[in-house]
Design a protein around this motif. Structure first.
Motif, mmCIF file in Angstrom:
data_model
loop_
_atom_site.group_PDB
_atom_site.id
_atom_site.type_symbol
_atom_site.label_atom_id
_atom_site.label_comp_id
_atom_site.label_asym_id
_atom_site.label_seq_id
_atom_site.Cartn_x
_atom_site.Cartn_y
_atom_site.Cartn_z
ATOM 1 N N ASP A 1 -5.149 13.642 -6.681
ATOM 2 C CA ASP A 1 -3.692 12.755 -7.081
ATOM 3 C C ASP A 1 -3.978 12.431 -8.687
ATOM 4 O O ASP A 1 -3.143 12.332 -9.458
ATOM 5 C CB ASP A 1 -3.834 11.460 -6.114
ATOM 6 C CG ASP A 1 -2.548 11.599 -5.434
ATOM 7 O OD1 ASP A 1 -1.778 12.520 -5.398
ATOM 8 O OD2 ASP A 1 -1.998 10.458 -5.208
ATOM 9 N N PRO B 1 -2.530 3.276 -6.385
ATOM 10 C CA PRO B 1 -3.858 3.236 -7.660
ATOM 11 C C PRO B 1 -3.477 3.983 -8.654
ATOM 12 O O PRO B 1 -3.780 3.526 -9.773
ATOM 13 C CB PRO B 1 -4.978 3.260 -6.701
ATOM 14 C CG PRO B 1 -4.695 3.027 -5.365
ATOM 15 C CD PRO B 1 -3.360 3.436 -5.219
ATOM 16 N N VAL B 2 -3.192 5.204 -8.380
ATOM 17 C CA VAL B 2 -3.184 6.194 -9.349
ATOM 18 C C VAL B 2 -1.925 5.649 -10.313
ATOM 19 O O VAL B 2 -2.174 5.946 -11.528
ATOM 20 C CB VAL B 2 -2.979 7.520 -8.658
ATOM 21 C CG1 VAL B 2 -2.152 8.658 -9.696
ATOM 22 C CG2 VAL B 2 -4.212 8.112 -8.281
ATOM 23 N N CYS C 1 0.819 -1.090 0.101
ATOM 24 C CA CYS C 1 0.059 0.061 0.105
ATOM 25 C C CYS C 1 0.949 1.229 0.002
ATOM 26 O O CYS C 1 1.845 1.421 0.733
ATOM 27 C CB CYS C 1 -0.923 0.086 1.222
ATOM 28 S SG CYS C 1 -1.878 1.645 1.456
ATOM 29 N N THR D 1 -11.695 1.910 -1.748
ATOM 30 C CA THR D 1 -12.350 3.039 -2.386
ATOM 31 C C THR D 1 -13.647 2.446 -3.171
ATOM 32 O O THR D 1 -14.540 3.198 -3.528
ATOM 33 C CB THR D 1 -11.396 3.886 -3.193
ATOM 34 O OG1 THR D 1 -9.897 3.997 -2.860
ATOM 35 C CG2 THR D 1 -11.910 5.146 -3.659
ATOM 36 N N GLU E 1 1.331 9.170 -3.484
ATOM 37 C CA GLU E 1 1.515 7.771 -2.611
ATOM 38 C C GLU E 1 2.492 7.135 -3.739
ATOM 39 O O GLU E 1 3.069 5.959 -3.222
ATOM 40 C CB GLU E 1 0.228 7.031 -3.020
ATOM 41 C CG GLU E 1 -0.818 7.372 -1.945
ATOM 42 C CD GLU E 1 -1.624 6.366 -1.695
ATOM 43 O OE1 GLU E 1 -1.886 5.380 -2.311
ATOM 44 O OE2 GLU E 1 -2.153 6.304 -0.470
ATOM 45 N N VAL F 1 -10.901 5.798 -9.476
ATOM 46 C CA VAL F 1 -9.731 4.813 -9.351
ATOM 47 C C VAL F 1 -9.618 4.439 -7.845
ATOM 48 O O VAL F 1 -10.451 4.860 -7.131
ATOM 49 C CB VAL F 1 -8.478 5.559 -9.576
ATOM 50 C CG1 VAL F 1 -8.494 5.948 -11.050
ATOM 51 C CG2 VAL F 1 -8.230 6.874 -8.927
ATOM 52 N N GLY F 2 -8.578 3.435 -7.558
ATOM 53 C CA GLY F 2 -8.401 2.937 -6.044
ATOM 54 C C GLY F 2 -8.673 1.483 -5.883
ATOM 55 O O GLY F 2 -9.212 0.803 -6.820
ATOM 56 N N PHE F 3 -8.292 1.144 -5.021
ATOM 57 C CA PHE F 3 -8.339 -0.390 -4.464
ATOM 58 C C PHE F 3 -9.412 -0.566 -3.852
ATOM 59 O O PHE F 3 -10.550 0.190 -3.866
ATOM 60 C CB PHE F 3 -7.094 -0.681 -3.472
ATOM 61 C CG PHE F 3 -5.595 -0.838 -3.999
ATOM 62 C CD1 PHE F 3 -5.481 -1.396 -5.267
ATOM 63 C CD2 PHE F 3 -4.562 -0.042 -3.382
ATOM 64 C CE1 PHE F 3 -4.256 -1.394 -5.822
ATOM 65 C CE2 PHE F 3 -3.465 -0.110 -4.133
ATOM 66 C CZ PHE F 3 -3.085 -0.777 -5.113
#
Lengths: 97, 382
Positions: free
Chosen positions: B91, B63-64, B34, B143, B353, B138-140
């Protein structure tokens, strides 16, 4: 991106299963957060908020348990320092899974 | 702040560091998956502190950074349409697509707006019935419940002008892909605490059985990270490979049922491309056919850009190597010279991130020296 911030539930504003919202306080600042994923959270309880929605209720007992374990580790360390060779046995007691 | 400060306690962190050093008989190779953890490890000096004891490889946890350039290009096309208001997390807007970022498109007149939550985008759609509001999702797994909830709210409100450009990714298939890749060196995982808050950790039981590597569910504060590392090292030292939850104040074995129901209702699991890593089987989420009317790819299919294009990589930027944990950011020849956060060549340097941004921010000697004394990092025990 997966940032989650702990905040304290101050007041429920809407109990709808999809639109549920509550006022949540973060270090003195209040924000309205979506509560659909933590419908059972109670006022005064802490939740973790990510992207505007609360994703979990913080289990206060579990938090305390970890901190207690670390205090035990502290006490073990206050014994006379083990020699390098014997140090393997000086670790803290078994932690629960 | 409660549940933050206690877990940044210098004394506890110091004891954990000592204990990890005592336990390890060799230098183990662990991966955190992460980006939030990557930043915390660097910001609090943990990676540096444990350098001799564990090697921390930074996984594709941003994720981005793994969002395909094609998706960003499509979002840009949408933002340039007069009828569309494109929304996403801050982001996401800074990461370059094939040529430019969404912020560049905004500067050129595109309609792009940063929102804090996908549910804010639903509110925007209510407020602007004359505009098509698209949220770039977007995101894991962390999200996905928020965007699923956005779809359900839009559905109940009967909004005809809200849709999602879905680019959600799933962590566990990426971990599998890393372990299966030739030359893999990862011996244990720190599993992402907030992903597991949603998913729980039962799905890792078979994973651990198959790959024989410890998976330790880990939080984000220094004490949490050190506790996760300690548990991982202990398992490795005693030849065990188990799933252990070291972030029990947030993570339950079964995850968050309400969140999982919302995600399950709106999304299906799909094979999707990860930027720099290629297509990962079951590596992402897409809208279910029942929710196809909320799919921006379908609603604006005349806008061009197919979904399944080859994954583009920049010739000068070995981001794929960094994302797969095969290259340390600071080992990249472009790092800090041709590639900086102000002038990035690849996504991991752009996103707050990304591993490259974390290295640039926290590992530059000048920056280290200017850290205020008494900041929350565990004190060096050298």
């Amino acid at each position: 991106m997966c940032l989650g911030v702990p905040g304290q539930v101050v007041e429920w504003l809407d109990r709808d299963p999809v639109f549920g919202r509550a006022s949540v306080e973060f270090a003195g600042v209040r924000r309205v957060c979506h509560m659909a994923c933590v419908p059972d959270a109670e006022v005064g309880e802490y939740v973790i908020v990510h992207a505007g929605i609360a994703i979990s209720r913080i289990d206060a007992e579990q938090a305390e348990r970890l901190l207690d374990e670390l205090r035990t580790l502290d006490m073990d360390d206050e014994l006379p320092p083990p020699t390098a060779a014997a140090s393997d046995d000086a670790t803290a007691g078994e932690r629960s899974p | 702040m409660k549940y933050v400060d206690e877990f940044r306690d210098t004394r506890a962190a110091r004891r954990l560091v000592d204990d990890i050093r005592r336990t390890a008989t060799r230098r183990w190779v662990l991966m955190e998956v992460c980006g939030g953890q990557t930043h915390s490890l660097l910001r609090h000096g943990i990676e540096e502190e444990l350098r001799e004891t564990v090697e921390l490889i930074h996984g594709p946890g941003c994720p981005v950074c793994v969002t395909p350039a094609e998706d960003i290009d499509f979002a840009q096309q949408l933002a340039l349409r007069e009828d569309v208001l494109l929304t996403s997390f801050g982001d996401m807007l800074r990461v370059p697509g094939t040529r430019e970022s969404l912020l560049d498109v905004r500067a050129a007149g595109g309609q792009v707006r940063i929102v804090y939550s996908p549910l804010d985008a639903v509110a925007l759609a209510q407020k602007h019935p004359d505009r098509q509001v698209v949220f770039f999702a977007v995101g894991f797994e962390t999200t996905a419940p928020a965007t699923a909830l956005a779809v359900r709210q839009a559905e109940q409100l009967g909004l005809e002008n809200f849709s999602l450009l879905v680019s959600h990714v799933r962590v566990q298939p990426a971990m599998e892909s890393i372990l299966r890749s030739p030359g893999n060196r990862v011996e244990g995982f720190l599993a992402a605490g907030h992903v597991c808050t949603i998913t729980g950790f039962d799905s890792y039981v078979d994973f651990v059985r198959e790959f024989r590597v410890p998976v330790v569910v880990t939080g984000f504060e220094p004490v949490d990270l050190l506790e996760g590392i300690r548990e991982c090292v202990r398992q490795l030292e005693s030849g065990r490979a188990e799933v252990t939850n070291c972030y029990a104040r947030s993570v339950r074995r079964e995850g968050n049922r309400h969140a999982l129901v919302a995600v399950e209702q709106v999304y299906r699991i799909a094979d999707v491309p990860w930027r720099g890593l290629g297509v990962i089987p079951s590596g992402g989420l897409r809208l279910r056919p029942e929710y196809a009317r909320f799919d921006a790819r379908r609603r604006f299919e005349d806008t061009g850009c197919e979904e399944e294009l080859p994954v583009i990589t920049t010739p000068d930027c070995p981001a794929a190597e960094v994302l797969a944990g095969r290259m340390r950011p600071s080992d990249c020849p472009q790092f800090g010279s041709r590639c900086t956060p102000d002038s990035p060549l690849g996504a991991p340097m752009v996103s707050s991130e990304g591993a490259c941004a974390a290295y640039f921010r926290y590992r530059t000697p000048a920056v280290d020296a200017s850290q205020p004394a008494g900041a929350s990092q565990p004190e060096a025990t050298r």
